[in-house]
Structures are given as structure tokens and as C-alpha cells.
Design a protein around this motif. Sequence first.
Motif, PDB file in Angstrom:
ATOM      1  N   LEU A  64       0.866  -1.171   0.000  1.00 37.55           N
ATOM      2  CA  LEU A  64       0.000   0.000   0.000  1.00 37.55           C
ATOM      3  C   LEU A  64       0.901   1.218   0.000  1.00 37.55           C
ATOM      4  N   GLU A  65       0.911   1.919  -1.124  1.00 44.10           N
ATOM      5  CA  GLU A  65       1.776   3.090  -1.282  1.00 44.10           C
ATOM      6  C   GLU A  65       0.925   4.344  -1.315  1.00 44.10           C
ATOM      7  N   SER A  76     -13.830  -1.214   1.208  1.00 46.81           N
ATOM      8  CA  SER A  76     -12.861  -0.578   2.104  1.00 46.81           C
ATOM      9  C   SER A  76     -11.890   0.310   1.330  1.00 46.81           C
ATOM     10  N   TYR A  77     -11.531  -0.113   0.134  1.00 43.95           N
ATOM     11  CA  TYR A  77     -10.654   0.680  -0.737  1.00 43.95           C
ATOM     12  C   TYR A  77     -11.329   2.010  -1.090  1.00 43.95           C
ATOM     13  N   ASP A  78     -12.584   1.949  -1.540  1.00 43.65           N
ATOM     14  CA  ASP A  78     -13.319   3.165  -1.896  1.00 43.65           C
ATOM     15  C   ASP A  78     -13.523   4.055  -0.668  1.00 43.65           C
ATOM     16  N   GLN A  79     -13.831   3.437   0.467  1.00 39.18           N
ATOM     17  CA  GLN A  79     -14.030   4.177   1.703  1.00 39.18           C
ATOM     18  C   GLN A  79     -12.747   4.895   2.122  1.00 39.18           C
ATOM     19  N   THR A  80     -11.616   4.237   1.972  1.00 40.63           N
ATOM     20  CA  THR A  80     -10.325   4.846   2.302  1.00 40.63           C
ATOM     21  C   THR A  80     -10.087   6.091   1.458  1.00 40.63           C
ATOM     22  N   LYS A  81     -10.346   5.999   0.156  1.00 38.24           N
ATOM     23  CA  LYS A  81     -10.136   7.161  -0.718  1.00 38.24           C
ATOM     24  C   LYS A  81     -11.018   8.329  -0.275  1.00 38.24           C
ATOM     25  N   GLU A  82     -12.276   8.055   0.045  1.00 35.77           N
ATOM     26  CA  GLU A  82     -13.195   9.124   0.477  1.00 35.77           C
ATOM     27  C   GLU A  82     -12.758   9.730   1.811  1.00 35.77           C
ATOM     28  N   LEU A  83     -12.310   8.902   2.746  1.00 40.20           N
ATOM     29  CA  LEU A  83     -11.860   9.411   4.045  1.00 40.20           C
ATOM     30  C   LEU A  83     -10.620  10.293   3.904  1.00 40.20           C
ATOM     31  N   LEU A  84      -9.682   9.886   3.058  1.00 38.37           N
ATOM     32  CA  LEU A  84      -8.479  10.697   2.840  1.00 38.37           C
ATOM     33  C   LEU A  84      -8.843  12.053   2.246  1.00 38.37           C
ATOM     34  N   GLN A 106      -2.752 -11.680  -4.534  1.00 37.40           N
ATOM     35  CA  GLN A 106      -2.141 -10.497  -3.957  1.00 37.40           C
ATOM     36  C   GLN A 106      -2.732  -9.242  -4.586  1.00 37.40           C
ATOM     37  N   ALA A 107      -2.902  -8.218  -3.754  1.00 36.13           N
ATOM     38  CA  ALA A 107      -3.372  -6.916  -4.231  1.00 36.13           C
ATOM     39  C   ALA A 107      -2.337  -5.872  -3.840  1.00 36.13           C
ATOM     40  N   ARG A 108      -1.890  -5.102  -4.836  1.00 41.27           N
ATOM     41  CA  ARG A 108      -0.950  -4.010  -4.602  1.00 41.27           C
ATOM     42  C   ARG A 108      -1.689  -2.708  -4.882  1.00 41.27           C
ATOM     43  N   ILE A 109      -1.728  -1.836  -3.888  1.00 35.84           N
ATOM     44  CA  ILE A 109      -2.507  -0.601  -3.960  1.00 35.84           C
ATOM     45  C   ILE A 109      -1.581   0.606  -3.997  1.00 35.84           C
ATOM     46  N   VAL A 110      -1.886   1.543  -4.897  1.00 41.59           N
ATOM     47  CA  VAL A 110      -1.182   2.818  -4.953  1.00 41.59           C
ATOM     48  C   VAL A 110      -2.244   3.916  -4.905  1.00 41.59           C
ATOM     49  N   LEU A 111      -2.141   4.800  -3.919  1.00 41.38           N
ATOM     50  CA  LEU A 111      -3.044   5.939  -3.796  1.00 41.38           C
ATOM     51  C   LEU A 111      -2.240   7.213  -4.007  1.00 41.38           C
ATOM     52  N   GLN A 112      -2.655   8.012  -4.974  1.00 38.90           N
ATOM     53  CA  GLN A 112      -1.999   9.293  -5.282  1.00 38.90           C
ATOM     54  C   GLN A 112      -2.784  10.388  -4.575  1.00 38.90           C
ATOM     55  N   ARG A 136      -2.967   8.191   7.758  1.00 39.05           N
ATOM     56  CA  ARG A 136      -2.529   6.805   8.004  1.00 39.05           C
ATOM     57  C   ARG A 136      -3.458   6.102   8.987  1.00 39.05           C
ATOM     58  N   ASP A 137      -3.941   6.846   9.992  1.00 41.49           N
ATOM     59  CA  ASP A 137      -4.849   6.273  10.986  1.00 41.49           C
ATOM     60  C   ASP A 137      -6.212   5.918  10.395  1.00 41.49           C
ATOM     61  N   GLN A 138      -6.607   6.592   9.321  1.00 38.30           N
ATOM     62  CA  GLN A 138      -7.929   6.388   8.727  1.00 38.30           C
ATOM     63  C   GLN A 138      -7.964   5.312   7.644  1.00 38.30           C
ATOM     64  N   LEU A 139      -6.832   4.717   7.329  1.00 37.25           N
ATOM     65  CA  LEU A 139      -6.801   3.694   6.288  1.00 37.25           C
ATOM     66  C   LEU A 139      -7.702   2.525   6.665  1.00 37.25           C
ATOM     67  N   LYS A 140      -8.576   2.134   5.763  1.00 38.92           N
ATOM     68  CA  LYS A 140      -9.471   1.000   5.991  1.00 38.92           C
ATOM     69  C   LYS A 140      -8.885  -0.294   5.455  1.00 38.92           C
ATOM     70  N   LEU A 141      -7.764  -0.199   4.754  1.00 37.95           N
ATOM     71  CA  LEU A 141      -7.032  -1.368   4.267  1.00 37.95           C
ATOM     72  C   LEU A 141      -5.571  -1.199   4.643  1.00 37.95           C
ATOM     73  N   ASN A 142      -4.969  -2.255   5.119  1.00 34.93           N
ATOM     74  CA  ASN A 142      -3.553  -2.234   5.463  1.00 34.93           C
ATOM     75  C   ASN A 142      -2.901  -3.500   4.919  1.00 34.93           C
ATOM     76  N   ILE A 143      -1.598  -3.512   4.899  1.00 35.44           N
ATOM     77  CA  ILE A 143      -0.865  -4.689   4.429  1.00 35.44           C
ATOM     78  C   ILE A 143      -1.262  -5.885   5.292  1.00 35.44           C
ATOM     79  N   GLY A 144      -1.583  -6.974   4.619  1.00 34.31           N
ATOM     80  CA  GLY A 144      -2.006  -8.189   5.299  1.00 34.31           C
ATOM     81  C   GLY A 144      -3.510  -8.355   5.377  1.00 34.31           C
ATOM     82  N   ASP A 145      -4.253  -7.264   5.126  1.00 35.26           N
ATOM     83  CA  ASP A 145      -5.721  -7.344   5.144  1.00 35.26           C
ATOM     84  C   ASP A 145      -6.238  -8.046   3.896  1.00 35.26           C
ATOM     85  N   ARG A 146      -7.395  -8.601   4.006  1.00 37.45           N
ATOM     86  CA  ARG A 146      -8.098  -9.188   2.874  1.00 37.45           C
ATOM     87  C   ARG A 146      -8.523  -8.040   1.944  1.00 37.45           C
TER      88      ARG A 146
END
Length: 176
Positions: free
Chosen positions: A42-43, A74-82, A108-114, A59-69
Amino acid sequence: AEEADSEEVETAPCERLDDDEGCAVNVRFVIEEGEPTLVTSLELVGIDDVPDDMAREMRDQLKLNIGDRWDEHSYDQTKELLKAIMFRAGHARATVEGRVHIDRSARQARIVLQITTGPVCTYGEILVEVEGADNIPTDVIIAASTLEPGMRFDSEQIREAQRRVYGLGGFSGVVA
């Protein structure tokens, strides 16, 4: 959500009295879910350009972290929270763009958020458009909003202003 490795849909025939009459059909889904796809990286590109306290909150608001399913919600929610964090800090033009590379065979899922904050914004002219009711003068509506030109933009202030204006009565809805 993880896609099923196999699925089966069964329907049972039904009996009808007449040709033009429908019938109830029982449907049963049988899903055999395989191993989950996990987040392996997760970058957060651009997080080094935001103030430390905002970066910490992000960082505290991330709904997905390394090791999570991997989970698209959760991905969409993370973007909205950021984005909401940046909006509250005055960045009305903030954006969060994301890319996800999913390797199905490796699960495996590799996530990049700009993250792009854009400039801190201020309110310009405060305008009022009243549709269907003119019993409350616009200067009263503007005063109730407590927003003033030149104030730093804050999405929470906008929500509070909507509530105060709606609280004046006489409106079925208030949109800012």
C-alpha cells in the motif's frame, strides 16, 4: 470482496395452472470461496507533501492495510476518508486517485493511492438561490450560514452552515 472459485445456481421447475400465469421459483446459490486475496503493498504517493499531523491522521484512517483481505468497499471508503481529511483542512481541490493491481494466481493486491492536496482555499462570494420560497430575506440566510468571504474553506463549516440555514424553517432542503 473475493470472487468465488466456483459457483452454482440451481432453479427448480414450477407448475403453473395456466400458460399466462407465473410461478414461484426457488433459487439456491452455492458458493465455494477459495483463499482470499491479501493486500501485499500500500503506497501513499504524495503523503510526504502534507503536514505531519494530516499525514498521521490519513494513516490512521486507512481501511485497508498490508495483510488485510482485499475489499473494494474498504478501498473506496479509504479514498473518500483521505479526501475528507484534506477538505476539512481547507483543500477544496484535493484529489485521491487510486490504482490496484490484483494478481489472481498469487492472490495479492498491490494498492497505490496518489494524494494531491491542491492549494488551501478560501470562500469567495456567498450566494443564495431560493427556489419556490422567498419568505426569508437572503441577508438573513447569509448571516445564519456564518460563512464569510475570505474565511478558510472547511467542509465541516459547509455542513454546519447547511444545518443552520435549514433550521431557519421554510425550506424543504438546503444544498451548498
